[in-house]
Motif scaffolding. Structure first.
Motif, PDB file in Angstrom:
ATOM      1  N   UNK A  99     -16.407  17.578 -14.103  1.00 39.00           N
ATOM      2  CA  UNK A  99     -15.159  17.780 -13.180  1.00 39.00           C
ATOM      3  C   UNK A  99     -14.838  18.958 -12.659  1.00 39.00           C
ATOM      4  N   UNK A 100     -15.483  19.791 -13.092  1.00 39.64           N
ATOM      5  CA  UNK A 100     -15.121  21.244 -12.700  1.00 39.64           C
ATOM      6  C   UNK A 100     -15.164  21.525 -10.935  1.00 39.64           C
ATOM      7  N   UNK A 101     -13.843  21.828 -10.549  1.00 39.33           N
ATOM      8  CA  UNK A 101     -13.760  22.133  -9.199  1.00 39.33           C
ATOM      9  C   UNK A 101     -13.199  21.119  -8.409  1.00 39.33           C
ATOM     10  N   UNK A 102     -13.211  19.703  -9.105  1.00 35.92           N
ATOM     11  CA  UNK A 102     -12.786  18.600  -8.341  1.00 35.92           C
ATOM     12  C   UNK A 102     -11.387  18.652  -8.150  1.00 35.92           C
ATOM     13  N   UNK A 103     -10.850  18.194  -7.005  1.00 40.01           N
ATOM     14  CA  UNK A 103      -9.557  18.444  -6.527  1.00 40.01           C
ATOM     15  C   UNK A 103      -8.652  17.477  -7.618  1.00 40.01           C
ATOM     16  N   UNK A 104      -7.419  17.877  -8.101  1.00 35.21           N
ATOM     17  CA  UNK A 104      -6.374  16.669  -8.485  1.00 35.21           C
ATOM     18  C   UNK A 104      -6.146  15.712  -7.367  1.00 35.21           C
ATOM     19  N   UNK A 105      -6.134  14.509  -8.023  1.00 36.01           N
ATOM     20  CA  UNK A 105      -5.865  13.367  -7.004  1.00 36.01           C
ATOM     21  C   UNK A 105      -4.578  12.672  -7.291  1.00 36.01           C
ATOM     22  N   UNK A 106      -3.854  11.958  -6.110  1.00 32.73           N
ATOM     23  CA  UNK A 106      -2.674  11.310  -6.225  1.00 32.73           C
ATOM     24  C   UNK A 106      -3.278   9.797  -5.842  1.00 32.73           C
ATOM     25  N   UNK A 107      -3.100   8.739  -6.955  1.00 34.48           N
ATOM     26  CA  UNK A 107      -3.493   7.351  -6.760  1.00 34.48           C
ATOM     27  C   UNK A 107      -2.431   6.680  -6.304  1.00 34.48           C
ATOM     28  N   UNK A 108      -2.490   6.224  -5.020  1.00 34.34           N
ATOM     29  CA  UNK A 108      -1.287   5.559  -4.367  1.00 34.34           C
ATOM     30  C   UNK A 108      -1.414   3.847  -4.902  1.00 34.34           C
ATOM     31  N   UNK A 133     -11.425  14.707 -14.826  1.00 31.34           N
ATOM     32  CA  UNK A 133     -10.659  14.949 -13.487  1.00 31.34           C
ATOM     33  C   UNK A 133      -9.086  14.490 -13.508  1.00 31.34           C
ATOM     34  N   UNK A 134      -8.196  15.095 -13.051  1.00 26.56           N
ATOM     35  CA  UNK A 134      -6.952  14.782 -12.973  1.00 26.56           C
ATOM     36  C   UNK A 134      -6.316  13.755 -11.784  1.00 26.56           C
ATOM     37  N   UNK A 135      -5.799  12.797 -12.358  1.00 27.21           N
ATOM     38  CA  UNK A 135      -5.288  11.514 -11.361  1.00 27.21           C
ATOM     39  C   UNK A 135      -3.941  11.264 -11.933  1.00 27.21           C
ATOM     40  N   UNK A 136      -2.983  11.359 -10.823  1.00 27.45           N
ATOM     41  CA  UNK A 136      -1.573  10.891 -10.941  1.00 27.45           C
ATOM     42  C   UNK A 136      -1.482   9.719 -10.153  1.00 27.45           C
ATOM     43  N   UNK A 137      -1.027   8.468 -10.862  1.00 31.95           N
ATOM     44  CA  UNK A 137      -0.688   7.385 -10.271  1.00 31.95           C
ATOM     45  C   UNK A 137       0.683   7.175  -9.668  1.00 31.95           C
ATOM     46  N   UNK A 138       0.845   6.870  -8.516  1.00 31.23           N
ATOM     47  CA  UNK A 138       2.271   7.020  -7.990  1.00 31.23           C
ATOM     48  C   UNK A 138       2.419   5.738  -7.220  1.00 31.23           C
ATOM     49  N   UNK A 139       3.498   5.015  -7.670  1.00 32.13           N
ATOM     50  CA  UNK A 139       4.042   3.712  -7.088  1.00 32.13           C
ATOM     51  C   UNK A 139       4.803   4.010  -5.834  1.00 32.13           C
ATOM     52  N   UNK A 140       4.270   3.547  -4.694  1.00 29.37           N
ATOM     53  CA  UNK A 140       4.907   3.467  -3.383  1.00 29.37           C
ATOM     54  C   UNK A 140       5.717   2.491  -2.912  1.00 29.37           C
ATOM     55  N   UNK A 141       6.553   2.466  -1.931  1.00 33.84           N
ATOM     56  CA  UNK A 141       7.257   1.292  -1.194  1.00 33.84           C
ATOM     57  C   UNK A 141       6.318   0.686  -0.355  1.00 33.84           C
ATOM     58  N   UNK A 142       6.358  -0.493  -0.200  1.00 34.04           N
ATOM     59  CA  UNK A 142       5.207  -1.259   0.283  1.00 34.04           C
ATOM     60  C   UNK A 142       5.060  -0.808   1.839  1.00 34.04           C
ATOM     61  N   UNK A 143       6.216  -0.683   2.634  1.00 35.85           N
ATOM     62  CA  UNK A 143       5.947  -0.369   3.776  1.00 35.85           C
ATOM     63  C   UNK A 143       5.453   1.304   3.943  1.00 35.85           C
ATOM     64  N   UNK A 144       5.687   2.095   3.371  1.00 39.10           N
ATOM     65  CA  UNK A 144       5.186   3.356   3.086  1.00 39.10           C
ATOM     66  C   UNK A 144       3.891   3.270   2.925  1.00 39.10           C
ATOM     67  N   UNK A 145       3.295   2.722   2.112  1.00 40.71           N
ATOM     68  CA  UNK A 145       1.849   2.218   1.737  1.00 40.71           C
ATOM     69  C   UNK A 145       1.149   1.703   2.690  1.00 40.71           C
ATOM     70  N   UNK A 146       1.624   0.575   3.380  1.00 41.28           N
ATOM     71  CA  UNK A 146       0.920   0.006   4.524  1.00 41.28           C
ATOM     72  C   UNK A 146       0.894   0.754   5.673  1.00 41.28           C
ATOM     73  N   UNK A 147       1.991   1.463   6.080  1.00 39.19           N
ATOM     74  CA  UNK A 147       1.978   2.277   7.089  1.00 39.19           C
ATOM     75  C   UNK A 147       0.984   3.267   6.956  1.00 39.19           C
TER      76      UNK A 147
END
Length: 240
Positions: A99-108, A133-147
């Motif tokens: 995982x060295x050097x792998x970018x931190x991720x945001x999982x929508x 590796x680092x993954x942050x889970x982030x819950x988005x509004x449905x319209x924001x996600x689908x757009x």
């Protein structure tokens, strides 16, 4: 209450949960990275401990067993199954040993309930722990996600989503993966197979094999990481 043996399910009651990527840009334009993620998800443990085995079964492909032209022999599981050692090998081949050097991720996530958010959080934890590796889970509004998902180019690098079938034919479930669809993944051979198979009406055996070949391409090239096939049923009193 008892579960009737002769009850009807609406097609949308069956859903496949999966991870999606922007495969046109780093880091997921590298097949080794996508394969690392596919091998890093402990589907069996997540189904048993988070979904509950009455609600889902582990998935290794898009089509649920029992659905027309689905993999019923488990052949496709070789491409997407839990194998942390293999996952680490692929990530190292991509240039990120341990995982060295792998970018931190945001999982929508797409406006998920607490129950489904916990599933995807468990998936993120499985990948993180296996690959370092680092993954942050982030819950988005449905319209924001689908757009963001439907934007061209996509605005989602890495996300979790589900798809429920509209009708019982492989052209529905596999059709969302053609390059003109909502996912940022492309295979010309996959497109050709799905589009041509969908138009065949006089050779069902050929049609079936074309869909099976197409799904193998999708799973092997890791257009998405398939987590679980989810279903919901109805309970009726015995006298109904």
């Amino acid at each position: 209450p008892v579960l009737s043996e002769n009850y009807l399910r609406h097609p949308g009651d069956f859903r496949t949960d999966y991870l999606l990527f922007d495969t046109f840009n780093p880091p997921f334009n590298d097949l080794n990275v996508r394969k690392a993620f596919a091998y890093a998800v402990d589907r069996e443990a997540i189904v048993k401990n988070v979904y509950g085995e009455i609600r889902a079964m582990p998935a290794h492909a898009m089509l649920m067993p029992g659905f027309p032209d689905a993999d019923t022999t488990g052949e496709l599981s070789e491409y997407q199954t839990y194998n942390c050692d293999k996952a680490k090998e692929h990530l190292a081949e991509a240039g990120f040993p341990d995982g060295e050097g792998f970018p931190a991720l945001e999982m929508w996530m797409r406006n998920e309930s607490a129950a489904m958010a916990s599933v995807y959080q468990a998936v993120a934890a499985s990948v993180s722990q296996c690959l370092g590796i680092s993954i942050e889970a982030s819950n988005k509004d449905q319209k924001v996600y689908m757009d963001a998902l439907n934007a061209k180019p996509t605005q989602i690098t890495f996300g979790a989503i589900s798809y429920g079938m509209d009708f019982v034919d492989p052209s529905n479930m596999l059709g969302i993966w053609v390059s003109t669809g909502r996912h940022s993944w492309k295979s010309e051979e996959f497109d050709k197979l799905v589009i041509e198979a969908g138009a065949i009406v006089d050779d069902l055996e050929k049609r079936s094999q074309m869909f099976k070949d197409a799904e193998r391409i999708l799973v092997d090239d890791v257009g998405g990481v398939f987590i679980a096939h989810r279903w919901q049923g109805d309970l009726f009193q015995s006298y109904v």
